[in-house]
Design a protein around this motif. Structure first.
Motif, PDB file in Angstrom:
ATOM      1  N   ALA A  54     -74.920   1.690  42.447  1.00 41.47           N
ATOM      2  CA  ALA A  54     -75.715   2.695  41.754  1.00 41.47           C
ATOM      3  C   ALA A  54     -76.709   3.399  42.668  1.00 41.47           C
ATOM      4  O   ALA A  54     -76.952   4.597  42.520  1.00 41.47           O
ATOM      5  CB  ALA A  54     -76.431   2.065  40.561  1.00 41.47           C
ATOM      6  N   GLU A  55     -77.299   2.691  43.608  1.00 39.18           N
ATOM      7  CA  GLU A  55     -78.292   3.323  44.479  1.00 39.18           C
ATOM      8  C   GLU A  55     -77.669   4.444  45.307  1.00 39.18           C
ATOM      9  O   GLU A  55     -78.238   5.519  45.454  1.00 39.18           O
ATOM     10  CB  GLU A  55     -78.920   2.280  45.400  1.00 39.18           C
ATOM     11  N   GLN A  56     -76.473   4.209  45.847  1.00 43.42           N
ATOM     12  CA  GLN A  56     -75.773   5.238  46.610  1.00 43.42           C
ATOM     13  C   GLN A  56     -75.166   6.308  45.698  1.00 43.42           C
ATOM     14  O   GLN A  56     -74.983   7.452  46.102  1.00 43.42           O
ATOM     15  CB  GLN A  56     -74.671   4.602  47.461  1.00 43.42           C
ATOM     16  N   LEU A  57     -74.860   5.935  44.477  1.00 47.60           N
ATOM     17  CA  LEU A  57     -74.242   6.864  43.525  1.00 47.60           C
ATOM     18  C   LEU A  57     -75.138   8.063  43.240  1.00 47.60           C
ATOM     19  O   LEU A  57     -74.651   9.191  43.163  1.00 47.60           O
ATOM     20  CB  LEU A  57     -73.907   6.123  42.229  1.00 47.60           C
ATOM     21  N   SER A  70     -67.852  19.903  38.824  1.00 49.19           N
ATOM     22  CA  SER A  70     -68.720  20.206  37.684  1.00 49.19           C
ATOM     23  C   SER A  70     -69.158  18.904  37.025  1.00 49.19           C
ATOM     24  O   SER A  70     -68.549  17.850  37.214  1.00 49.19           O
ATOM     25  CB  SER A  70     -67.975  21.069  36.662  1.00 49.19           C
ATOM     26  N   VAL A  71     -70.204  19.000  36.224  1.00 47.05           N
ATOM     27  CA  VAL A  71     -70.653  17.850  35.439  1.00 47.05           C
ATOM     28  C   VAL A  71     -69.504  17.375  34.552  1.00 47.05           C
ATOM     29  O   VAL A  71     -69.277  16.165  34.414  1.00 47.05           O
ATOM     30  CB  VAL A  71     -71.912  18.200  34.614  1.00 47.05           C
ATOM     31  N   GLU A  72     -68.765  18.308  33.975  1.00 46.06           N
ATOM     32  CA  GLU A  72     -67.657  17.958  33.091  1.00 46.06           C
ATOM     33  C   GLU A  72     -66.568  17.190  33.843  1.00 46.06           C
ATOM     34  O   GLU A  72     -66.010  16.216  33.332  1.00 46.06           O
ATOM     35  CB  GLU A  72     -67.074  19.208  32.433  1.00 46.06           C
ATOM     36  N   GLU A  73     -66.236  17.632  35.054  1.00 46.08           N
ATOM     37  CA  GLU A  73     -65.218  16.939  35.840  1.00 46.08           C
ATOM     38  C   GLU A  73     -65.682  15.534  36.225  1.00 46.08           C
ATOM     39  O   GLU A  73     -64.906  14.572  36.153  1.00 46.08           O
ATOM     40  CB  GLU A  73     -64.879  17.733  37.099  1.00 46.08           C
ATOM     41  N   LEU A  74     -66.926  15.402  36.625  1.00 41.10           N
ATOM     42  CA  LEU A  74     -67.456  14.088  36.972  1.00 41.10           C
ATOM     43  C   LEU A  74     -67.493  13.177  35.747  1.00 41.10           C
ATOM     44  O   LEU A  74     -67.161  11.998  35.830  1.00 41.10           O
ATOM     45  CB  LEU A  74     -68.837  14.219  37.608  1.00 41.10           C
ATOM     46  N   SER A  75     -67.866  13.744  34.613  1.00 43.59           N
ATOM     47  CA  SER A  75     -67.884  12.978  33.369  1.00 43.59           C
ATOM     48  C   SER A  75     -66.483  12.484  33.028  1.00 43.59           C
ATOM     49  O   SER A  75     -66.291  11.331  32.620  1.00 43.59           O
ATOM     50  CB  SER A  75     -68.443  13.838  32.235  1.00 43.59           C
ATOM     51  N   GLU A  76     -65.504  13.327  33.191  1.00 34.94           N
ATOM     52  CA  GLU A  76     -64.113  12.944  32.911  1.00 34.94           C
ATOM     53  C   GLU A  76     -63.652  11.848  33.853  1.00 34.94           C
ATOM     54  O   GLU A  76     -62.985  10.887  33.431  1.00 34.94           O
ATOM     55  CB  GLU A  76     -63.197  14.168  33.016  1.00 34.94           C
ATOM     56  N   ALA A  77     -63.984  11.966  35.135  1.00 30.26           N
ATOM     57  CA  ALA A  77     -63.603  10.928  36.102  1.00 30.26           C
ATOM     58  C   ALA A  77     -64.247   9.595  35.750  1.00 30.26           C
ATOM     59  O   ALA A  77     -63.597   8.543  35.795  1.00 30.26           O
ATOM     60  CB  ALA A  77     -63.997  11.360  37.513  1.00 30.26           C
ATOM     61  N   ILE A  94     -72.483   7.258  34.137  1.00 24.15           N
ATOM     62  CA  ILE A  94     -72.653   8.425  33.271  1.00 24.15           C
ATOM     63  C   ILE A  94     -74.123   8.653  32.957  1.00 24.15           C
ATOM     64  O   ILE A  94     -74.579   9.803  32.832  1.00 24.15           O
ATOM     65  CB  ILE A  94     -71.778   8.319  31.996  1.00 24.15           C
ATOM     66  N   THR A  95     -74.890   7.578  32.852  1.00 28.32           N
ATOM     67  CA  THR A  95     -76.332   7.703  32.627  1.00 28.32           C
ATOM     68  C   THR A  95     -76.996   8.390  33.822  1.00 28.32           C
ATOM     69  O   THR A  95     -77.847   9.271  33.655  1.00 28.32           O
ATOM     70  CB  THR A  95     -76.958   6.314  32.384  1.00 28.32           C
ATOM     71  N   LYS A  98     -76.014  12.093  33.802  1.00 24.51           N
ATOM     72  CA  LYS A  98     -76.776  12.839  32.802  1.00 24.51           C
ATOM     73  C   LYS A  98     -78.178  13.137  33.309  1.00 24.51           C
ATOM     74  O   LYS A  98     -78.673  14.253  33.178  1.00 24.51           O
ATOM     75  CB  LYS A  98     -76.856  12.085  31.486  1.00 24.51           C
ATOM     76  N   ARG A  99     -78.828  12.143  33.894  1.00 29.46           N
ATOM     77  CA  ARG A  99     -80.177  12.354  34.430  1.00 29.46           C
ATOM     78  C   ARG A  99     -80.176  13.455  35.493  1.00 29.46           C
ATOM     79  O   ARG A  99     -81.010  14.353  35.472  1.00 29.46           O
ATOM     80  CB  ARG A  99     -80.734  11.051  35.000  1.00 29.46           C
ATOM     81  N   LEU A 100     -79.207  13.414  36.393  1.00 28.14           N
ATOM     82  CA  LEU A 100     -79.118  14.425  37.441  1.00 28.14           C
ATOM     83  C   LEU A 100     -78.834  15.805  36.850  1.00 28.14           C
ATOM     84  O   LEU A 100     -79.451  16.805  37.245  1.00 28.14           O
ATOM     85  CB  LEU A 100     -78.035  14.038  38.454  1.00 28.14           C
ATOM     86  N   ALA A 101     -77.914  15.874  35.895  1.00 34.17           N
ATOM     87  CA  ALA A 101     -77.588  17.161  35.260  1.00 34.17           C
ATOM     88  C   ALA A 101     -78.814  17.728  34.542  1.00 34.17           C
ATOM     89  O   ALA A 101     -79.087  18.930  34.628  1.00 34.17           O
ATOM     90  CB  ALA A 101     -76.428  16.985  34.291  1.00 34.17           C
ATOM     91  N   ASP A 102     -79.573  16.872  33.853  1.00 30.47           N
ATOM     92  CA  ASP A 102     -80.791  17.317  33.175  1.00 30.47           C
ATOM     93  C   ASP A 102     -81.820  17.823  34.172  1.00 30.47           C
ATOM     94  O   ASP A 102     -82.459  18.853  33.946  1.00 30.47           O
ATOM     95  CB  ASP A 102     -81.395  16.189  32.331  1.00 30.47           C
TER      96      ASP A 102
END
Length: 106
Positions: A54-57, A70-77, A94-95, A98-102
């Motif tokens: 998670a830290e590197q993610l 895109s956020v959508e593509e990453l969400s799908e993956a 995914i959490t 979402k934080r990064l997208a926000d």
């Protein structure tokens, strides 16, 4: 996109690790022509999520967006890998997405 680099504040404690990261990982592996930066980001994010790194993610989700995913593509993956890498790993990824997208939307 600017060239990726290891956190330079680590050079004081691990100069060789920073050097190898910059020269081999980001200077050679990420620059090879066999995959686009976008595809390399998709692979990297998927592996980091699957291995619960998670830290590197956090960093690599941002790079992935900068490399054209895109956020959508990453969400799908991430949704797809939930069935192969485990539900907790996917929920953590995914959490963080979402934080990064926000943050980027603000």
């Amino acid at each position: 996109m600017p060239k990726q680099s290891a956190p330079q504040e680590l050079a004081g404690i691990a100069p060789k690790l920073v050097e190898v990261t910059d020269e081999v990982l980001f200077g050679d592996v990420w620059e090879r022509p066999g995959l686009s930066p976008r595809d390399r980001s998709l692979v990297t994010v998927s592996v980091l999520a699957a291995l619960y790194r998670a830290e590197q993610l956090d960093y690599h989700l941002g790079v992935a967006l900068d490399n054209g995913l895109s956020v959508e593509e990453l969400s799908e993956a991430i949704t797809h890998l939930a069935f192969y890498a485990g539900w907790p790993n996917a929920m953590t990824a995914i959490t963080r997405l979402k934080r990064l997208a926000d943050e980027r939307a603000a």
